[in-house]
Design an enzyme around this catalytic site. Structure first.
Site, PDB file in Angstrom:
ATOM      1  N   GLY A 135      86.353 -87.306  50.669  1.00  0.00           N
ATOM      2  CA  GLY A 135      84.986 -87.799  50.847  1.00  0.00           C
ATOM      3  C   GLY A 135      84.280 -88.103  49.549  1.00  0.00           C
ATOM      4  N   ASP A 136      84.599 -87.366  48.510  1.00  0.00           N
ATOM      5  CA  ASP A 136      84.020 -87.631  47.192  1.00  0.00           C
ATOM      6  C   ASP A 136      84.359 -89.051  46.751  1.00  0.00           C
ATOM      7  OD1 ASP A 136      82.807 -86.962  44.610  1.00  0.00           O
ATOM      8  OD2 ASP A 136      84.857 -86.892  43.848  1.00  0.00           O
ATOM      9  N   ALA A 137      85.603 -89.433  46.925  1.00  0.00           N
ATOM     10  CA  ALA A 137      86.048 -90.780  46.549  1.00  0.00           C
ATOM     11  C   ALA A 137      85.405 -91.845  47.438  1.00  0.00           C
ATOM     12  CB  ALA A 137      87.565 -90.884  46.621  1.00  0.00           C
TER      13      ALA A 137
END
Length: 132
Positions: free
Chosen positions: A18-20
């Protein structure tokens, strides 16, 4: 991938993805907004992918009941996961909330719910603009 399959991943693995996803959405939005030097784009992106911004996004989503029951469950699993160590520039609660948001975006991505991820991204982006 089905929702059930995606839920088999740990919350921190979902946050890793999710960070990406969240950062890519930020970078794309900034690039399409204005043609400017990469350094300036990077500086603007950093303000949107930091724990403080993401925590305020979580607060907005929760206060306005904008998540489904399943999405809320994923966010809470990420927020409450063990092994979350906050960096010096944010509080533990901000970092945990940001991890929850990243878990949600990772989950949506893995399930192929790109339209829902884009919808939530638009909501938090616009809410952040209003608060700025």
């Amino acid at each position: 991938m089905t929702s059930r399959e995606a839920k088999q991943f740990s919350p921190l693995a979902l946050a890793f993805m999710g960070d990406a996803v969240f950062e890519q959405l930020c970078r794309e939005r900034l690039m399409l907004t204005a043609n400017m030097p990469a350094k300036k784009l990077h500086e603007m992106a950093v303000k949107k992918v930091c724990a403080e911004f993401q925590a305020s996004a979580v607060k907005y989503l929760l206060e306005n009941s904008l998540l489904s029951e399943e999405e809320l469950d994923i966010l809470k699993r990420g927020r409450n996961s063990n092994g979350v160590n906050a960096p010096k520039h944010s509080t533990v609660s901000e970092y945990r909330a940001a991890t929850g948001l990243e878990s949600l975006f990772g989950f949506l991505h893995l399930c192929g719910r790109h339209e829902r991820a884009a919808e939530l991204f638009d909501i938090v982006w616009n809410a952040g603009e209003e608060q700025a």
